[in-house]
Design a protein around this motif. Structure first.
Motif, PDB file in Angstrom:
ATOM      1  N   ARG A  41      -0.447  -1.024   3.780  1.00  0.00           N
ATOM      2  CA  ARG A  41      -1.543  -2.001   3.732  1.00  0.00           C
ATOM      3  C   ARG A  41      -1.008  -3.418   3.895  1.00  0.00           C
ATOM      4  O   ARG A  41      -1.564  -4.228   4.649  1.00  0.00           O
ATOM      5  CB  ARG A  41      -2.315  -1.879   2.420  1.00  0.00           C
ATOM      6  CG  ARG A  41      -3.513  -2.817   2.325  1.00  0.00           C
ATOM      7  CD  ARG A  41      -4.230  -2.708   0.987  1.00  0.00           C
ATOM      8  NE  ARG A  41      -3.341  -2.718  -0.183  1.00  0.00           N
ATOM      9  CZ  ARG A  41      -2.753  -3.820  -0.678  1.00  0.00           C
ATOM     10  NH1 ARG A  41      -2.957  -4.990  -0.121  1.00  0.00           N
ATOM     11  NH2 ARG A  41      -1.977  -3.740  -1.733  1.00  0.00           N
ATOM     12  N   LEU A  42       0.091  -3.742   3.198  1.00  0.00           N
ATOM     13  CA  LEU A  42       0.678  -5.075   3.310  1.00  0.00           C
ATOM     14  C   LEU A  42       1.148  -5.376   4.731  1.00  0.00           C
ATOM     15  O   LEU A  42       0.923  -6.475   5.258  1.00  0.00           O
ATOM     16  CB  LEU A  42       1.847  -5.225   2.332  1.00  0.00           C
ATOM     17  CG  LEU A  42       1.489  -5.288   0.853  1.00  0.00           C
ATOM     18  CD1 LEU A  42       2.753  -5.252  -0.001  1.00  0.00           C
ATOM     19  CD2 LEU A  42       0.671  -6.523   0.553  1.00  0.00           C
ATOM     20  N   ILE A  43       1.787  -4.421   5.354  1.00  0.00           N
ATOM     21  CA  ILE A  43       2.272  -4.613   6.724  1.00  0.00           C
ATOM     22  C   ILE A  43       1.091  -4.747   7.677  1.00  0.00           C
ATOM     23  O   ILE A  43       1.084  -5.618   8.556  1.00  0.00           O
ATOM     24  CB  ILE A  43       3.213  -3.466   7.137  1.00  0.00           C
ATOM     25  CG1 ILE A  43       4.505  -3.528   6.321  1.00  0.00           C
ATOM     26  CG2 ILE A  43       3.512  -3.520   8.632  1.00  0.00           C
ATOM     27  CD1 ILE A  43       5.410  -2.331   6.483  1.00  0.00           C
ATOM     28  N   ARG A  44       0.082  -3.907   7.529  1.00  0.00           N
ATOM     29  CA  ARG A  44      -1.099  -3.974   8.387  1.00  0.00           C
ATOM     30  C   ARG A  44      -1.773  -5.339   8.256  1.00  0.00           C
ATOM     31  O   ARG A  44      -2.164  -5.943   9.268  1.00  0.00           O
ATOM     32  CB  ARG A  44      -2.084  -2.859   8.024  1.00  0.00           C
ATOM     33  CG  ARG A  44      -3.294  -2.826   8.950  1.00  0.00           C
ATOM     34  CD  ARG A  44      -4.249  -1.718   8.596  1.00  0.00           C
ATOM     35  NE  ARG A  44      -3.603  -0.437   8.814  1.00  0.00           N
ATOM     36  CZ  ARG A  44      -3.790   0.637   8.051  1.00  0.00           C
ATOM     37  NH1 ARG A  44      -4.617   0.599   7.033  1.00  0.00           N
ATOM     38  NH2 ARG A  44      -3.166   1.764   8.317  1.00  0.00           N
ATOM     39  N   ASP A  45      -1.898  -5.823   7.036  1.00  0.00           N
ATOM     40  CA  ASP A  45      -2.508  -7.141   6.825  1.00  0.00           C
ATOM     41  C   ASP A  45      -1.669  -8.246   7.479  1.00  0.00           C
ATOM     42  O   ASP A  45      -2.210  -9.171   8.098  1.00  0.00           O
ATOM     43  CB  ASP A  45      -2.674  -7.427   5.333  1.00  0.00           C
ATOM     44  CG  ASP A  45      -3.729  -6.557   4.672  1.00  0.00           C
ATOM     45  OD1 ASP A  45      -4.543  -5.938   5.397  1.00  0.00           O
ATOM     46  OD2 ASP A  45      -3.731  -6.479   3.426  1.00  0.00           O
ATOM     47  N   ALA A  46      -0.354  -8.170   7.345  1.00  0.00           N
ATOM     48  CA  ALA A  46       0.525  -9.173   7.939  1.00  0.00           C
ATOM     49  C   ALA A  46       0.433  -9.158   9.463  1.00  0.00           C
ATOM     50  O   ALA A  46       0.409 -10.212  10.102  1.00  0.00           O
ATOM     51  CB  ALA A  46       1.965  -8.945   7.484  1.00  0.00           C
ATOM     52  N   VAL A  47       0.361  -7.981  10.063  1.00  0.00           N
ATOM     53  CA  VAL A  47       0.234  -7.876  11.518  1.00  0.00           C
ATOM     54  C   VAL A  47      -1.103  -8.466  11.955  1.00  0.00           C
ATOM     55  O   VAL A  47      -1.178  -9.213  12.941  1.00  0.00           O
ATOM     56  CB  VAL A  47       0.374  -6.403  11.984  1.00  0.00           C
ATOM     57  CG1 VAL A  47      -0.008  -6.260  13.448  1.00  0.00           C
ATOM     58  CG2 VAL A  47       1.797  -5.917  11.756  1.00  0.00           C
TER      59      VAL A  47
END
Length: 76
Positions: A41-47
């Motif tokens: 979730r954190l990576i998806r949000d950052a992307v």
């Protein structure tokens, strides 16, 4: 004239044996996906925000390194 002989009785169908018990580690691993949902979730949000540093060269280098590692373990 040919005399017919009675056919032998077929054995009764046997029940299939119960599967062997699954080892504990395998059972634990099969109970859920090996994914850290919070990290995804954190990576998806950052992307999505454009804040995740994607470097095509780094991705390519790591894919090539992984291929070489797999080739070392390939029995053929």
């Amino acid at each position: 004239m040919v005399a017919r002989t009675p056919r032998a009785a077929l054995p009764a169908a046997t029940a299939t044996p119960a599967p062997a018990p699954t080892p504990t580690l395998a059972r634990q691993m099969a109970s859920g996906a090996p994914v850290e949902a919070d990290r995804v979730r954190l990576i998806r949000d950052a992307v999505t925000r454009g804040m995740f540093p994607l470097s095509p060269a780094t991705v390519a280098d790591r894919l090539i390194a992984a291929k070489y590692e797999w080739m070392q373990n390939d029995p053929s």
